[in-house]
Design an enzyme around this catalytic site. Structure first.
Site, PDB file in Angstrom:
ATOM      1  N   GLY A   1     -40.237  30.566  -0.632  1.00  0.00           N
ATOM      2  CA  GLY A   1     -40.982  31.512  -1.452  1.00  0.00           C
ATOM      3  C   GLY A   1     -41.715  32.475  -0.597  1.00  0.00           C
ATOM      4  O   GLY A   1     -41.529  33.590  -0.873  1.00  0.00           O
ATOM      5  N   ASP A   2     -42.593  32.238   0.138  1.00  0.00           N
ATOM      6  CA  ASP A   2     -43.353  33.015   0.821  1.00  0.00           C
ATOM      7  C   ASP A   2     -43.290  33.128   2.504  1.00  0.00           C
ATOM      8  O   ASP A   2     -44.268  33.653   3.125  1.00  0.00           O
ATOM      9  CB  ASP A   2     -45.233  32.574   0.442  1.00  0.00           C
ATOM     10  CG  ASP A   2     -45.537  32.973  -0.729  1.00  0.00           C
ATOM     11  OD1 ASP A   2     -44.810  33.927  -1.478  1.00  0.00           O
ATOM     12  OD2 ASP A   2     -46.087  31.891  -1.312  1.00  0.00           O
TER      13      ASP A   2
END
Length: 163
Positions: free
Chosen positions: A19-20
């Site tokens: 995700g990040d």
């Protein structure tokens, strides 16, 4: 340092990285290198600076890397080759979105010794960097394997024309 990470940590981090996080490979011009370019490999996780504590905790848990601040965001950075290889080897099986990038970075690391000696191998490794950039939707890239090919061709021509 060949730290062995526990599976629960790797599972959590893989989801977080998907995700990040970013798994980045770059070709950077550098005249002091044999082929006039250097390869830069980076594992990075970005958070708002107000959550920097989480990135500082990653430094402690992973045991290598550092955190840098960029205005309103902070990044955890791991770019040392041996620890990066060790870490990605363990994280890679649990990644979903970033697994191809991890595989390519591992492949690059494993080929670095021969790529430092052979222009053909260096160029091949640079094409893998291009593949990673395509997977990452890189927008600001200036140096590609084609840039390197042009420089290597130029160096080869200079060698041929020298007495």
């Amino acid at each position: 340092m060949n730290t062995k990470y526990n599976k629960e940590f790797l599972l959590y981090l893989a989801g977080f990285v998907d995700g990040d996080g970013s798994i980045i490979a770059q070709i950077k011009p550098n005249q002091s290198y044999k082929f006039k370019h250097q390869l830069s490999l980076t594992f990075q996780v970005t958070q708002k600076t107000q959550r920097r504590w989480f990135l500082d905790k990653l430094v402690d848990e992973i045991g290598v890397g550092y955190v840098r601040d960029r205005g309103s965001v902070s990044d955890y950075i791991l770019s040392e080759i041996k620890p990066l290889h060790n870490f990605l080897t363990q994280l890679q099986p649990f990644l979903k979105l970033k697994q191809k990038q991890a595989n390519l970075v591992l492949k690059i690391i494993e080929q670095l010794p021969s790529a430092k000696e052979s222009p053909d191998k260096f160029l091949e490794v640079c094409t893998w960097v291009d593949q990673i950039a395509a997977l990452n939707d890189s927008k600001t890239r200036k140096t590609t394997s084609e840039t390197v090919r042009a420089v290597l061709d130029s160096l080869s021509e200079k060698k041929k024309s020298s007495p």
